[in-house]
Design a protein around this motif. Structure first.
Motif, PDB file in Angstrom:
ATOM      1  N   LEU A 153       0.694  -1.075  -0.039  1.00 42.04           N
ATOM      2  CA  LEU A 153      -0.033   0.123  -0.049  1.00 42.04           C
ATOM      3  C   LEU A 153       0.852   1.254  -0.128  1.00 42.04           C
ATOM      4  CD1 LEU A 153      -2.701   1.467   0.343  1.00 42.04           C
ATOM      5  CD2 LEU A 153      -2.510   1.281   2.654  1.00 42.04           C
ATOM      6  N   PHE A 154       2.003   1.258   0.766  1.00 40.96           N
ATOM      7  CA  PHE A 154       2.630   2.654   1.068  1.00 40.96           C
ATOM      8  C   PHE A 154       3.471   2.654  -0.425  1.00 40.96           C
ATOM      9  CE2 PHE A 154       1.268   2.704   5.487  1.00 40.96           C
ATOM     10  CZ  PHE A 154       1.455   4.215   5.568  1.00 40.96           C
ATOM     11  N   ASP A 155       3.995   1.529  -0.987  1.00 42.52           N
ATOM     12  CA  ASP A 155       4.911   1.673  -2.229  1.00 42.52           C
ATOM     13  C   ASP A 155       3.861   2.301  -3.084  1.00 42.52           C
ATOM     14  OD1 ASP A 155       6.968   0.563  -1.025  1.00 42.52           O
ATOM     15  OD2 ASP A 155       6.599  -1.560  -1.853  1.00 42.52           O
ATOM     16  N   ARG A 156       2.713   1.981  -3.349  1.00 48.69           N
ATOM     17  CA  ARG A 156       1.834   2.545  -4.147  1.00 48.69           C
ATOM     18  C   ARG A 156       1.508   4.097  -3.969  1.00 48.69           C
ATOM     19  NH1 ARG A 156      -2.870  -1.965  -5.960  1.00 48.69           N
ATOM     20  NH2 ARG A 156      -1.449  -3.769  -6.254  1.00 48.69           N
ATOM     21  N   VAL A 157       1.361   4.286  -2.859  1.00 49.90           N
ATOM     22  CA  VAL A 157       1.063   5.755  -2.445  1.00 49.90           C
ATOM     23  C   VAL A 157       2.322   6.640  -2.612  1.00 49.90           C
ATOM     24  CG1 VAL A 157       1.116   7.276  -0.349  1.00 49.90           C
ATOM     25  CG2 VAL A 157      -0.676   5.415  -0.538  1.00 49.90           C
ATOM     26  N   TYR A 158       3.491   6.078  -2.478  1.00 48.77           N
ATOM     27  CA  TYR A 158       4.618   6.516  -2.861  1.00 48.77           C
ATOM     28  C   TYR A 158       4.888   6.725  -4.348  1.00 48.77           C
ATOM     29  CZ  TYR A 158       9.706   7.324  -3.294  1.00 48.77           C
ATOM     30  OH  TYR A 158      11.073   8.119  -3.636  1.00 48.77           O
ATOM     31  N   ALA A 159       4.494   5.904  -5.213  1.00 54.11           N
ATOM     32  CA  ALA A 159       4.593   6.056  -6.659  1.00 54.11           C
ATOM     33  C   ALA A 159       3.712   6.914  -7.348  1.00 54.11           C
ATOM     34  CB  ALA A 159       4.297   4.340  -7.071  1.00 54.11           C
ATOM     35  N   PHE A 160       2.587   7.091  -6.520  1.00 51.78           N
ATOM     36  CA  PHE A 160       1.455   8.057  -7.213  1.00 51.78           C
ATOM     37  C   PHE A 160       1.774   9.603  -6.476  1.00 51.78           C
ATOM     38  CE2 PHE A 160      -1.184   4.240  -7.918  1.00 51.78           C
ATOM     39  CZ  PHE A 160      -1.323   4.386  -9.109  1.00 51.78           C
ATOM     40  N   ASN A 161       2.920   9.432  -5.704  1.00 51.24           N
ATOM     41  CA  ASN A 161       3.235  10.799  -4.946  1.00 51.24           C
ATOM     42  C   ASN A 161       2.061  11.594  -4.229  1.00 51.24           C
ATOM     43  OD1 ASN A 161       5.047  12.782  -4.682  1.00 51.24           O
ATOM     44  ND2 ASN A 161       4.441  14.025  -6.278  1.00 51.24           N
ATOM     45  N   LEU A 162       1.324  10.702  -3.613  1.00 54.77           N
ATOM     46  CA  LEU A 162       0.293  11.008  -2.847  1.00 54.77           C
ATOM     47  C   LEU A 162       0.775  11.375  -1.473  1.00 54.77           C
ATOM     48  CD1 LEU A 162      -2.509   8.371  -3.649  1.00 54.77           C
ATOM     49  CD2 LEU A 162      -2.491  10.573  -4.506  1.00 54.77           C
ATOM     50  N   GLY A 256       9.083   8.504   2.995  1.00 54.19           N
ATOM     51  CA  GLY A 256       9.024   7.697   1.532  1.00 54.19           C
ATOM     52  C   GLY A 256       8.517   6.169   1.761  1.00 54.19           C
ATOM     53  N   ARG A 257       9.460   5.419   1.180  1.00 55.20           N
ATOM     54  CA  ARG A 257       8.874   3.807   1.298  1.00 55.20           C
ATOM     55  C   ARG A 257       9.440   3.204   2.374  1.00 55.20           C
ATOM     56  NH1 ARG A 257       9.872   1.539  -4.811  1.00 55.20           N
ATOM     57  NH2 ARG A 257       8.824   3.157  -5.964  1.00 55.20           N
ATOM     58  N   GLU A 258      10.056   4.045   3.595  1.00 56.02           N
ATOM     59  CA  GLU A 258      10.694   3.354   4.728  1.00 56.02           C
ATOM     60  C   GLU A 258       9.610   3.268   5.571  1.00 56.02           C
ATOM     61  OE1 GLU A 258      13.947   5.706   6.076  1.00 56.02           O
ATOM     62  OE2 GLU A 258      15.229   5.285   4.202  1.00 56.02           O
ATOM     63  N   ILE A 259       8.719   2.106   5.518  1.00 57.36           N
ATOM     64  CA  ILE A 259       7.605   2.060   6.357  1.00 57.36           C
ATOM     65  C   ILE A 259       7.777   0.613   6.838  1.00 57.36           C
ATOM     66  CG2 ILE A 259       6.102   1.260   4.210  1.00 57.36           C
ATOM     67  CD1 ILE A 259       4.848   2.900   7.303  1.00 57.36           C
ATOM     68  N   HIS A 260       7.317   0.300   8.012  1.00 54.71           N
ATOM     69  CA  HIS A 260       7.540  -0.989   8.775  1.00 54.71           C
ATOM     70  C   HIS A 260       6.900  -0.864  10.009  1.00 54.71           C
ATOM     71  CE1 HIS A 260      10.151   0.852  11.533  1.00 54.71           C
ATOM     72  NE2 HIS A 260      10.991   1.422  10.562  1.00 54.71           N
ATOM     73  N   PRO A 261       6.267  -2.105  10.527  1.00 58.21           N
ATOM     74  CA  PRO A 261       5.571  -2.196  11.803  1.00 58.21           C
ATOM     75  C   PRO A 261       6.577  -1.470  12.956  1.00 58.21           C
ATOM     76  CG  PRO A 261       5.549  -4.128  10.664  1.00 58.21           C
ATOM     77  CD  PRO A 261       6.476  -3.272   9.883  1.00 58.21           C
ATOM     78  N   ASP A 262       5.701  -0.657  13.805  1.00 60.85           N
ATOM     79  CA  ASP A 262       6.465  -0.151  14.964  1.00 60.85           C
ATOM     80  C   ASP A 262       6.530  -1.134  16.152  1.00 60.85           C
ATOM     81  OD1 ASP A 262       7.329   1.454  16.715  1.00 60.85           O
ATOM     82  OD2 ASP A 262       5.837   2.955  16.825  1.00 60.85           O
ATOM     83  N   LEU A 263       7.711  -1.691  15.996  1.00 60.63           N
ATOM     84  CA  LEU A 263       7.903  -2.786  17.141  1.00 60.63           C
ATOM     85  C   LEU A 263       8.517  -2.216  18.403  1.00 60.63           C
ATOM     86  CD1 LEU A 263      10.130  -5.272  14.572  1.00 60.63           C
ATOM     87  CD2 LEU A 263       7.475  -5.220  15.229  1.00 60.63           C
ATOM     88  N   SER A 264       8.585  -0.866  18.360  1.00 61.17           N
ATOM     89  CA  SER A 264       9.126  -0.275  19.688  1.00 61.17           C
ATOM     90  C   SER A 264       8.116  -0.394  20.897  1.00 61.17           C
ATOM     91  CB  SER A 264       9.415   1.223  19.550  1.00 61.17           C
ATOM     92  OG  SER A 264       8.386   1.911  19.069  1.00 61.17           O
ATOM     93  N   LEU A 265       6.645  -0.658  20.348  1.00 63.79           N
ATOM     94  CA  LEU A 265       5.734  -0.438  21.569  1.00 63.79           C
ATOM     95  C   LEU A 265       5.351  -1.945  21.853  1.00 63.79           C
ATOM     96  CD1 LEU A 265       2.908   2.073  19.858  1.00 63.79           C
ATOM     97  CD2 LEU A 265       4.220   2.240  21.784  1.00 63.79           C
ATOM     98  N   PRO A 266       5.224  -2.298  23.156  1.00 63.64           N
ATOM     99  CA  PRO A 266       4.525  -3.398  23.494  1.00 63.64           C
ATOM    100  C   PRO A 266       3.132  -3.678  23.147  1.00 63.64           C
ATOM    101  CG  PRO A 266       4.712  -2.005  25.602  1.00 63.64           C
ATOM    102  CD  PRO A 266       5.164  -1.164  24.267  1.00 63.64           C
TER     103      PRO A 266
END
Length: 282
Positions: A153-162, A256-266
């Motif tokens: 999803l975020f890759d597409r948002v980035y590609a469409f410059n949204l 940008g595309r540097e999206i990942h689950p937030d593992l810092s939160l318990p």
């Protein structure tokens, strides 16, 4: 004399076992009828069977038991009995250690469970939500792979410059499909009115809402509470349930595309808002 069947009942040993003991010379019948080949056992054989059962329970082999029954001299056996006692004592120590380890593990699991409290849920309420433009992606996937769908999803948002203007959301249109899959739609609020395939508008209206603080595995309890509240308030659902991931899953800051689950939160700190459009009856 007892027939083999009666002797089997008295000694609680299967007939098949008694025949086998006879074949290997461990326990011979007291008498075998030469005409019928029926086997009979006298009272003394009961004591012999009791010795066999006792020695077997102490892990002696049948060959050792036969030797013991044939040689009643206790001298040679005293050392062997002492050795068996030491073996049993060692096994008892091992069992005691295993039981103690199991108790400690049980305590650790109970303590860990207490450190991970159940979900905290807010009161159910109604709120007015404005129309919201979102970019969506929908697939049949196994829920454990939802992170991959988020990345797509975020890759597409980035590609469409949204430009992203809100929190990640999800609609589970159908669960429990074949092969453990679910019909999942991910939605991301975006800025502007670009006519791009994949963009749509979530309608404005009145929504019943509930916030759940806790692991995603506990969201089912939130669904149940909200459904029960709708019934109590005589409200009619007129759309899909929407999960809004207010804290967790996606970090609050990303580039940008540097999206990942937030593992810092318990898991206990995750915050999810559950919303569903409803019809009001005047």
């Amino acid at each position: 004399m007892y027939s083999i069947g009666k002797f089997s009942e008295i000694c609680k040993v299967p007939v098949k076992t008694l025949r086998y003991y006879s074949e290997i010379g461990l326990l011979e019948p007291s008498f075998i009828d030469p005409f019928t080949n029926y086997r009979y056992y006298d009272y003394d054989k009961i004591q012999a069977v009791q010795k066999i059962k006792l020695l077997k329970s102490c892990q002696f082999s049948l060959a050792q038991i036969r030797e013991f029954l044939e040689n009643q001299d206790s001298g040679p056996w005293e050392g062997l009995f002492e050795e068996k006692l030491r073996e049993l004592e060692q096994k008892r120590k091992q069992l005691d250690e295993q039981m103690e380890q199991m108790r400690r593990l049980k305590e650790q699991v109970a303590k860990a469970s207490s450190l991970l409290p159940g979900p905290m849920m807010s009161e159910c309420c109604l709120e007015e939500r404005e129309a919201l433009r979102v970019y969506t992606i929908r697939r049949h996937i196994k829920p454990v792979f939802i992170d991959n769908l988020v990345q797509d999803l975020f890759d597409r948002v980035y590609a469409f410059n949204l430009t992203v203007k809100g929190k990640l959301m999800a609609i589970f249109h159908e669960r429990g499909l074949s092969q453990g899959e679910a019909d999942v739609e991910l939605l991301l609020p975006v800025e502007g009115n670009a006519q791009i395939e994949g963009c749509k508008v979530l309608p404005a209206g009145t929504y019943a809402c509930l916030k759940i603080k806790g692991p995603y595995s506990e969201l089912g309890a939130g669904y149940e509470r909200l459904q029960h509240w709708l019934a109590e308030q005589n409200l009619t659902r007129k759309g899909d349930y929407l999960e809004i991931y207010e804290q967790g899953l996606v970090p609050s800051e990303y580039t940008g595309r540097e999206i990942h689950p937030d593992l810092s939160l318990p898991p206990s700190e995750l915050m999810t808002k559950l919303c569903v459009p409803v019809a009001l009856w005047e």
